[in-house]
Design a protein around this motif. Structure first.
Motif, PDB file in Angstrom:
ATOM      1  N   THR A  51       0.840  -1.205   0.000  1.00 13.27           N
ATOM      2  CA  THR A  51       0.000   0.000   0.000  1.00 13.27           C
ATOM      3  C   THR A  51       0.872   1.250   0.000  1.00 13.27           C
ATOM      4  O   THR A  51       0.627   2.206  -0.755  1.00 13.27           O
ATOM      5  CB  THR A  51      -0.928   0.017   1.224  1.00 13.27           C
ATOM      6  OG1 THR A  51      -1.786  -1.110   1.172  1.00 13.27           O
ATOM      7  CG2 THR A  51      -1.771   1.291   1.246  1.00 13.27           C
ATOM      8  N   ALA A  52       1.918   1.240   0.848  1.00  7.22           N
ATOM      9  CA  ALA A  52       2.831   2.376   0.902  1.00  7.22           C
ATOM     10  C   ALA A  52       3.588   2.517  -0.410  1.00  7.22           C
ATOM     11  O   ALA A  52       3.837   3.628  -0.889  1.00  7.22           O
ATOM     12  CB  ALA A  52       3.801   2.215   2.067  1.00  7.22           C
ATOM     13  N   GLY A  53       3.953   1.378  -1.003  1.00  6.44           N
ATOM     14  CA  GLY A  53       4.659   1.425  -2.277  1.00  6.44           C
ATOM     15  C   GLY A  53       3.805   2.004  -3.383  1.00  6.44           C
ATOM     16  O   GLY A  53       4.283   2.790  -4.206  1.00  6.44           O
ATOM     17  N   ALA A  54       2.535   1.635  -3.397  1.00  2.00           N
ATOM     18  CA  ALA A  54       1.625   2.166  -4.413  1.00  2.00           C
ATOM     19  C   ALA A  54       1.431   3.666  -4.235  1.00  2.00           C
ATOM     20  O   ALA A  54       1.387   4.429  -5.210  1.00  2.00           O
ATOM     21  CB  ALA A  54       0.288   1.441  -4.335  1.00  2.00           C
ATOM     22  N   ALA A  55       1.328   4.114  -2.970  1.00  2.00           N
ATOM     23  CA  ALA A  55       1.174   5.548  -2.699  1.00  2.00           C
ATOM     24  C   ALA A  55       2.422   6.303  -3.137  1.00  2.00           C
ATOM     25  O   ALA A  55       2.338   7.387  -3.738  1.00  2.00           O
ATOM     26  CB  ALA A  55       0.906   5.777  -1.213  1.00  2.00           C
TER      27      ALA A  55
END
Length: 225
Positions: free
Chosen positions: A97-101
């Motif tokens: 999720t953090a990577g996508a953000a």
């Protein structure tokens, strides 16, 4: 020694290519400083999430970038910890999720500009090893040493699956492969600082290679010390 004369080794590559681990180990061997540029973008993405910001709102994200306090520390075992606005966000930073953000906000030119000087400030004697996606093309184009790591998407997904599973995170291999392929496409096709090797970078395919072998290949590019 002026900042511009401080030697820099850039290690760029897609997610899961091993650049984070390789960069830390090479920096340790050289006794140089280490920059995880991706953690800066992930930290801003997390801070934006905590503030319920719209990831398409460029002006709000730029303000968030300037307002977010990011501190790199080490725990008692020497492992890196990333503190965001006073909170240990290390584990959250490593989620998909953090990577996508991070990938989403990295496509916003104003955010990249806001983080540019912050990244360049890590260039301090005796040297810097910088890990990211545009270290050799945009942030440190004058770096004397440049490496671009890659690996097959399947192997990168398997590495990520093993890493997250060991941490107790519930993920699926097909899901991770889809996310990696989607992120590769976003990073390679964005209008600003797309993911690509610098013209003068040495390319190393890490598929099937143990970490020690990759570290040795990178160190072999450096002048004898």
């Amino acid at each position: 020694m002026t900042q511009d004369n401080v030697p820099v080794l850039t290690i760029d590559g897609p997610s899961g290519s091993g650049k984070g681990t390789i960069t830390r180990l090479v920096a340790q061997r050289l006794g140089w400083h280490y920059l995880d540029s991706g953690a800066l973008y992930r930290a801003v993405g997390i801070a934006a999430g905590w503030a319920d910001l719209d990831l398409s709102d460029a002006s709000a994200l730029v303000r968030c970038t300037f307002d977010t306090d990011i501190d790199f520390q080490e725990d008692h075992g020497g492992e890196p910890r990333i503190i965001v606005n006073g909170l240990d966000a290390t584990d959250e930073l490593r989620t998909e999720t953090a990577g996508a953000a991070a990938s989403a906000i990295a496509a916003i030119p104003e955010v990249r500009a806001a983080l540019r000087d912050r990244q360049r400030a890590y260039r301090r004697p005796p040297g810097l090893v910088a890990d990211g996606r545009d270290m050799g093309t945009v942030i440190f184009p004058d770096a004397a040493y440049k490496v671009f790591l890659t690996a097959s998407a399947e192997e990168r997904a398997e590495r990520r699956y093993k890493q997250l599973s060991e941490k107790g995170v519930s993920v699926t291999l097909p899901g991770l492969l889809r996310e990696i392929l989607a992120r590769d496409a976003r990073d390679a096709n964005r209008a600003v600082a797309p993911l690509r090797p610098a013209d003068d970078a040495v390319r190393i395919d890490t598929t099937g290679l143990p970490i020690d072998a990759v570290v040795a290949r990178v160190l072999a590019l450096m002048p004898a010390r």
